[in-house]
Scaffold this motif. Structure first.
Motif, short mmCIF file in Angstrom:
data_model
loop_
_atom_site.label_atom_id
_atom_site.label_comp_id
_atom_site.label_asym_id
_atom_site.label_seq_id
_atom_site.Cartn_x
_atom_site.Cartn_y
_atom_site.Cartn_z
N ILE A 1 0.84 -1.20 0.00
CA ILE A 1 0.00 0.00 0.00
C ILE A 1 0.88 1.25 0.00
O ILE A 1 0.63 2.20 -0.76
N THR A 2 1.92 1.26 0.80
CA THR A 2 2.83 2.41 0.87
C THR A 2 3.48 2.65 -0.49
O THR A 2 3.57 3.79 -0.95
N TYR A 3 3.92 1.57 -1.13
CA TYR A 3 4.53 1.70 -2.45
C TYR A 3 3.56 2.32 -3.44
O TYR A 3 3.92 3.26 -4.18
N LEU A 4 2.33 1.83 -3.48
CA LEU A 4 1.34 2.34 -4.42
C LEU A 4 0.99 3.80 -4.13
O LEU A 4 0.74 4.57 -5.07
N MET A 5 1.00 4.17 -2.87
CA MET A 5 0.73 5.57 -2.52
C MET A 5 1.88 6.48 -2.97
O MET A 5 1.65 7.61 -3.39
#
Length: 162
Positions: free
Chosen positions: A139-143
């Motif tokens: 999720i952090t990567y996609l954000m």
């Protein structure tokens, strides 16, 4: 003795306009990029604004066309999300209205597909056994790619990556 300072070349108004036309013809530019370049070439504020007006009149400079090209390139090539694209355009001082218009050209299904492709690609690279930490990293990567949190969650749940 080495001179590490970059020599700045000064141009007159007409020469600067000619150079700016070539600068804009090479690739789409934001008004602020061209304005900065004209100041770099030693023009006075009134000359800079006259040249900007001339470039707009002759259609060498078109902020809306720039925003469209920028959005298209960053989404299709770099796979950036709307948030990251919007921030980058704001840094280039593109008006909010033009940013939103350009972002609306991104097809919703293609956008969701881009999130899924990025998620699947990154998921295979994450070396984490704890499922909670793994999901959090994804999720952090996609954000950081600029995708919206609600769409990330929707795509991950729909594709069993959650």
């Amino acid at each position: 003795m080495e001179n590490s300072e970059k020599k700045t070349v000064k141009y007159d108004k007409k020469t600067a306009l000619f150079k700016a036309e070539h600068y804009c013809a090479y690739q789409e530019r934001a008004q602020q990029e061209v304005r900065n370049k004209l100041y770099e070439w030693g023009l006075r504020p009134d000359e800079v604004e006259d040249n900007i007006s001339e470039l707009i009149t002759t259609n060498y400079l078109n902020e809306e066309r720039f925003a469209q090209a920028y959005v298209s390139g960053k989404f299709n090539i770099k796979k950036w999300g709307k948030i990251k694209i919007k921030q980058a355009l704001k840094l280039k001082k593109v008006p909010e209205k033009m940013i939103l218009k350009a972002l609306n050209t991104i097809d919703y299904d293609d956008y969701l597909k881009a999130i899924l492709v990025s998620a699947e690609k990154k998921s295979g690279l994450i070396k984490e056994s704890d499922p909670y930490k793994r999901r959090n990293k994804l999720i952090t990567y996609l954000m950081t790619k600029g995708f919206e949190n609600n769409l990330i969650m929707e795509v991950l749940k729909d594709n069993d990556l959650y």
